[in-house]
Design an enzyme around this catalytic site. Structure first.
Site, PDB file in Angstrom:
ATOM      1  N   CYS A 154       0.834  -1.202   0.000  1.00 25.03           N
ATOM      2  CA  CYS A 154       0.000   0.000   0.000  1.00 25.03           C
ATOM      3  C   CYS A 154       0.871   1.256   0.000  1.00 25.03           C
ATOM      4  O   CYS A 154       0.627   2.199  -0.760  1.00 25.03           O
ATOM      5  CB  CYS A 154      -0.932  -0.011   1.206  1.00 25.03           C
ATOM      6  SG  CYS A 154      -2.166   1.318   1.190  1.00 25.03           S
ATOM      7  N   CYS A 155       1.910   1.268   0.835  1.00 21.88           N
ATOM      8  CA  CYS A 155       2.816   2.414   0.877  1.00 21.88           C
ATOM      9  C   CYS A 155       3.552   2.577  -0.453  1.00 21.88           C
ATOM     10  O   CYS A 155       3.782   3.696  -0.910  1.00 21.88           O
ATOM     11  CB  CYS A 155       3.823   2.257   2.005  1.00 21.88           C
ATOM     12  SG  CYS A 155       3.157   2.537   3.660  1.00 21.88           S
TER      13      CYS A 155
ATOM     14  N   CYS B  42      -1.358   8.094   7.186  1.00 25.89           N
ATOM     15  CA  CYS B  42      -2.687   7.782   6.673  1.00 25.89           C
ATOM     16  C   CYS B  42      -3.619   7.400   7.823  1.00 25.89           C
ATOM     17  O   CYS B  42      -3.194   6.755   8.789  1.00 25.89           O
ATOM     18  CB  CYS B  42      -2.605   6.638   5.662  1.00 25.89           C
ATOM     19  SG  CYS B  42      -1.680   7.039   4.179  1.00 25.89           S
TER      20      CYS B  42
ATOM     21  N   CYS C 211      -3.860   3.756   9.258  1.00 26.84           N
ATOM     22  CA  CYS C 211      -2.628   3.181   9.806  1.00 26.84           C
ATOM     23  C   CYS C 211      -2.007   4.044  10.901  1.00 26.84           C
ATOM     24  O   CYS C 211      -0.834   3.870  11.240  1.00 26.84           O
ATOM     25  CB  CYS C 211      -1.614   2.962   8.683  1.00 26.84           C
ATOM     26  SG  CYS C 211      -2.189   1.901   7.349  1.00 26.84           S
TER      27      CYS C 211
ATOM     28  N   CYS D 194       7.661   3.991   5.750  1.00 25.19           N
ATOM     29  CA  CYS D 194       6.771   3.719   4.614  1.00 25.19           C
ATOM     30  C   CYS D 194       7.505   3.186   3.405  1.00 25.19           C
ATOM     31  O   CYS D 194       6.892   2.608   2.500  1.00 25.19           O
ATOM     32  CB  CYS D 194       6.004   4.991   4.236  1.00 25.19           C
ATOM     33  SG  CYS D 194       7.058   6.298   3.569  1.00 25.19           S
TER      34      CYS D 194
END
Length: 226
Positions: A112-113, A194, A197, A220
């Protein structure tokens, strides 16, 4: 692009309290700032704006930020007079292909990062020789060895002018300059990423303990542990 050996050696001779000024003036047009517009971002951005408010500042809009972060970004840009803030985001196609249900962070936060932060930034990294960040040794155990000058494999340099600053110095500067504060700081968020998270930090915890809580993940992917 990269710094020459002579340029890098010159920067190594500059005292930490003057290296930001020297870099922004000597290497104008070859320098950019990357900012999360998070809990402590105002200090670095204010110092940059005092020297050159036209320097490019990159903000990674992951499409998963707290609304407060986006509002704070806009307020800080206006307050400091920053004139070249650029927003980077993943493409709609990339999001549709790799995270169609917006659930990637739940089972693969590294991916995702990469999708939302690392890859968009990688597209513009080659345009600049120096990237200025607000990282500090005091933020976490994984950053205690953070250097001010952090040469990269491609010949560019990450510059961390606030590497040696601690919480007391940050707070003193915030007060002295009457800088706007991220609204989530008052709710216990000392490091803000985010929304899915990030959580508030408990008493006695590491300043970045609220990032990816419960996971071994500490960065990240834009930066490596130092």
């Amino acid at each position: 692009m990269s710094l020459s050996r002579t340029e890098l050696d010159h920067l190594r001779q500059i005292p930490e309290d003057r290296i930001l000024q020297e870099t922004l003036t000597r290497l104008r047009g070859r320098v950019a700032v990357v900012s999360s517009f998070g809990a402590e971002s105002a200090v670095l951005l204010d110092l940059v704006a005092q020297i050159d408010p036209s320097v490019p500042v990159f903000f990674l809009d992951t499409k998963r930020h707290f609304p407060e972060t986006l509002e704070y970004r806009d307020r800080l840009v206006r307050s400091l007079g920053l004139s070249d803030v650029r927003t980077l985001s993943p493409t709609l196609k990339a999001l549709h292909d790799r995270d169609p249900q917006d659930q990637l962070a739940a089972f693969d936060p590294d991916a995702c990062c990469a999708l939302r932060k690392v890859e968009p930034l990688d597209l513009v990294l080659p345009e600049f020789d120096v990237w200025i960040t607000g990282r500090k040794r005091s933020q976490s155990a994984t950053r205690t060895a953070l250097p001010v000058l952090d040469p990269q494999p491609d010949g560019s340099v990450k510059l961390n002018p606030l590497a040696g600053w601690g919480p007391a110095q940050i707070e003193a500067q915030m007060q002295r300059r009457d800088l706007p504060r991220h609204p989530l700081v008052a709710k216990g968020y000392t490091s803000i990423g985010c929304a899915p998270c990030t959580r508030a930090v408990k008493d006695g915890e590491d300043g970045r303990a609220g990032r990816w809580a419960g996971l071994a993940k500490t960065e990240c992917g834009i930066h490596r542990p130092a």
